[in-house]
Design a protein around this motif. Structure first.
Motif, PDB file in Angstrom:
ATOM      1  N   UNK A 215      60.164  60.798  62.933  1.00  0.00           N
ATOM      2  CA  UNK A 215      61.337  61.355  63.605  1.00  0.00           C
ATOM      3  C   UNK A 215      62.174  60.263  64.252  1.00  0.00           C
ATOM      4  N   UNK A 216      61.522  59.306  64.914  1.00  0.00           N
ATOM      5  CA  UNK A 216      62.279  58.233  65.570  1.00  0.00           C
ATOM      6  C   UNK A 216      62.955  57.331  64.546  1.00  0.00           C
ATOM      7  N   UNK A 217      62.285  57.064  63.428  1.00  0.00           N
ATOM      8  CA  UNK A 217      62.908  56.260  62.370  1.00  0.00           C
ATOM      9  C   UNK A 217      64.089  56.985  61.754  1.00  0.00           C
ATOM     10  N   UNK A 218      63.941  58.293  61.553  1.00  0.00           N
ATOM     11  CA  UNK A 218      65.030  59.088  60.996  1.00  0.00           C
ATOM     12  C   UNK A 218      66.231  59.080  61.933  1.00  0.00           C
ATOM     13  N   UNK A 219      65.976  59.235  63.215  1.00  0.00           N
ATOM     14  CA  UNK A 219      67.056  59.209  64.203  1.00  0.00           C
ATOM     15  C   UNK A 219      67.787  57.879  64.170  1.00  0.00           C
ATOM     16  N   UNK A 220      67.054  56.778  64.149  1.00  0.00           N
ATOM     17  CA  UNK A 220      67.688  55.448  64.118  1.00  0.00           C
ATOM     18  C   UNK A 220      68.473  55.249  62.833  1.00  0.00           C
ATOM     19  N   UNK A 221      67.911  55.668  61.702  1.00  0.00           N
ATOM     20  CA  UNK A 221      68.608  55.483  60.425  1.00  0.00           C
ATOM     21  C   UNK A 221      69.894  56.298  60.358  1.00  0.00           C
ATOM     22  N   UNK A 222      69.867  57.514  60.873  1.00  0.00           N
ATOM     23  CA  UNK A 222      71.069  58.346  60.870  1.00  0.00           C
ATOM     24  C   UNK A 222      72.173  57.712  61.709  1.00  0.00           C
ATOM     25  N   UNK A 223      71.810  57.225  62.889  1.00  0.00           N
ATOM     26  CA  UNK A 223      72.805  56.597  63.759  1.00  0.00           C
ATOM     27  C   UNK A 223      73.309  55.300  63.129  1.00  0.00           C
ATOM     28  N   UNK A 224      72.429  54.552  62.469  1.00  0.00           N
ATOM     29  CA  UNK A 224      72.839  53.318  61.803  1.00  0.00           C
ATOM     30  C   UNK A 224      73.804  53.616  60.655  1.00  0.00           C
ATOM     31  N   UNK A 225      73.556  54.714  59.932  1.00  0.00           N
ATOM     32  CA  UNK A 225      74.393  55.063  58.785  1.00  0.00           C
ATOM     33  C   UNK A 225      75.752  55.611  59.183  1.00  0.00           C
ATOM     34  N   UNK A 226      75.786  56.467  60.213  1.00  0.00           N
ATOM     35  CA  UNK A 226      77.045  57.144  60.527  1.00  0.00           C
ATOM     36  C   UNK A 226      77.410  57.216  61.983  1.00  0.00           C
ATOM     37  N   UNK A 227      76.697  56.461  62.848  1.00  0.00           N
ATOM     38  CA  UNK A 227      76.974  56.533  64.271  1.00  0.00           C
ATOM     39  C   UNK A 227      76.410  57.814  64.873  1.00  0.00           C
ATOM     40  N   UNK A 228      76.617  58.022  66.166  1.00  0.00           N
ATOM     41  CA  UNK A 228      76.073  59.223  66.828  1.00  0.00           C
ATOM     42  C   UNK A 228      76.546  60.527  66.193  1.00  0.00           C
ATOM     43  N   UNK A 229      77.757  60.539  65.617  1.00  0.00           N
ATOM     44  CA  UNK A 229      78.260  61.772  65.025  1.00  0.00           C
ATOM     45  C   UNK A 229      77.489  62.189  63.778  1.00  0.00           C
ATOM     46  N   UNK A 230      76.683  61.263  63.225  1.00  0.00           N
ATOM     47  CA  UNK A 230      75.839  61.644  62.089  1.00  0.00           C
ATOM     48  C   UNK A 230      74.845  62.722  62.474  1.00  0.00           C
TER      49      UNK A 230
END
Length: 282
Positions: A215-230
């Motif tokens: 879950x923490x890796x997924x959260x970081x990857x999503x933010x890395x890919x599209x910023x907080x709005x991801x």
């Protein structure tokens, strides 16, 4: 839901879920597609892919949530909380407990939507390749429990409190109050719980853990890919889905008991009860 038996609450949940699962299936596909970055489509073969497992999920989930929430709202454990506090705590408890049931259904539906496999073949493929517990069908369970505590808190907790206030204190007609309360509960539950839903959806769509691991890796990857709005991809579709779900569930809870209770109580040899008004029945 207060003053009703567990069985009667289950019937309310199944009735609500049957309407919700069929009519709102397209919004679920659009929400999941947005989370995975897939293009928008109007093709019925895609929109209703996974509808069967969603019907099973919604029926069993709402039946369980309504029963647990109804038991907790009635103060079955000798609780001295206020009515509004019981509404919220019962709904949150029902949502958290319901995640145990809903997580594998959602995993199957998401995998069906992404890969087009059948209702019977999909769960067996997941269990065979990834297992049943945290790596497979129950992947994302903790995230789902957090999400559903917020979401169901809005659907079965905040909504009836707002509806009762609008009817009893502001004098609004029942149907209008129900629509406004559904909007409040749906938007609050949908927006606040959506980041958890995006993380869970991405985890269940990537059982191979190619892009999304824990879950923490997924959260970081999503933010890395599209910023907080991801974390808010598809929030409009999910909020619409929840708002309409809240409204449908509220209307079923408000109106079905007047027909249901006389039948169930007569069948049990009891005198038909005086059915509570629509403004106080959920």
């Amino acid at each position: 839901m207060e003053g009703m038996t567990d069985g009667e609450n289950v019937i309310l949940g199944v009735a609500s879920a049957s309407l919700v699962a069929v009519t709102l299936q397209p919004t679920l596909y659009w929400k999941n597609a947005a989370a995975h970055g897939l293009p928008f489509t109007l093709r019925p073969s895609l929109l209703f892919r996974g509808c069967g497992v969603n019907l099973l999920k919604e029926s069993s989930e709402m039946a369980l949530q309504f029963a647990v929430a109804g038991r907790m709202k009635s103060g079955g454990g000798g609780c001295s909380l206020s009515s509004a506090a019981r509404e919220m705590s019962g709904a949150i408890g029902g949502g958290t407990f319901g995640a145990l049931l809903v997580t594998p259904f959602e995993c199957v539906m998401i995998q069906q939507q992404l890969h087009g496999t059948s209702l019977l073949a999909t769960p067996s493929r997941i269990a065979r390749r990834f297992g049943v517990l945290s790596g497979g069908l129950y992947r994302g369970l903790a995230i789902a429990a957090s999400r559903d505590a917020i979401y169901v808190g809005g659907m079965l907790g905040l909504t009836p409190v707002v509806r009762r206030y609008l009817v009893e204190d502001r004098g609004l007609p029942s149907t209008r109050a129900g629509m406004l309360a559904a909007a409040v509960g749906g938007v609050a539950g949908g927006v606040l719980s959506h980041p958890w839903d995006v993380v869970k959806t991405c985890m269940q769509g990537d059982l191979e853990r190619i892009r999304y691991g824990t879950a923490s890796q997924t959260l970081r990857n999503l933010i890395r890919e599209g910023g907080p709005m991801a974390l808010f991809r598809g929030v409009g579709w999910r909020t619409l889905n929840i708002t309409l779900t809240v409204f449908i569930a509220g209307e079923v809870c408000a109106h079905l008991p007047r027909y249901l209770l006389p039948m169930t109580r007569r069948a049990g040899g009891e005198e038909p009860p005086t059915v509570p008004s629509c403004s106080t029945s959920i």
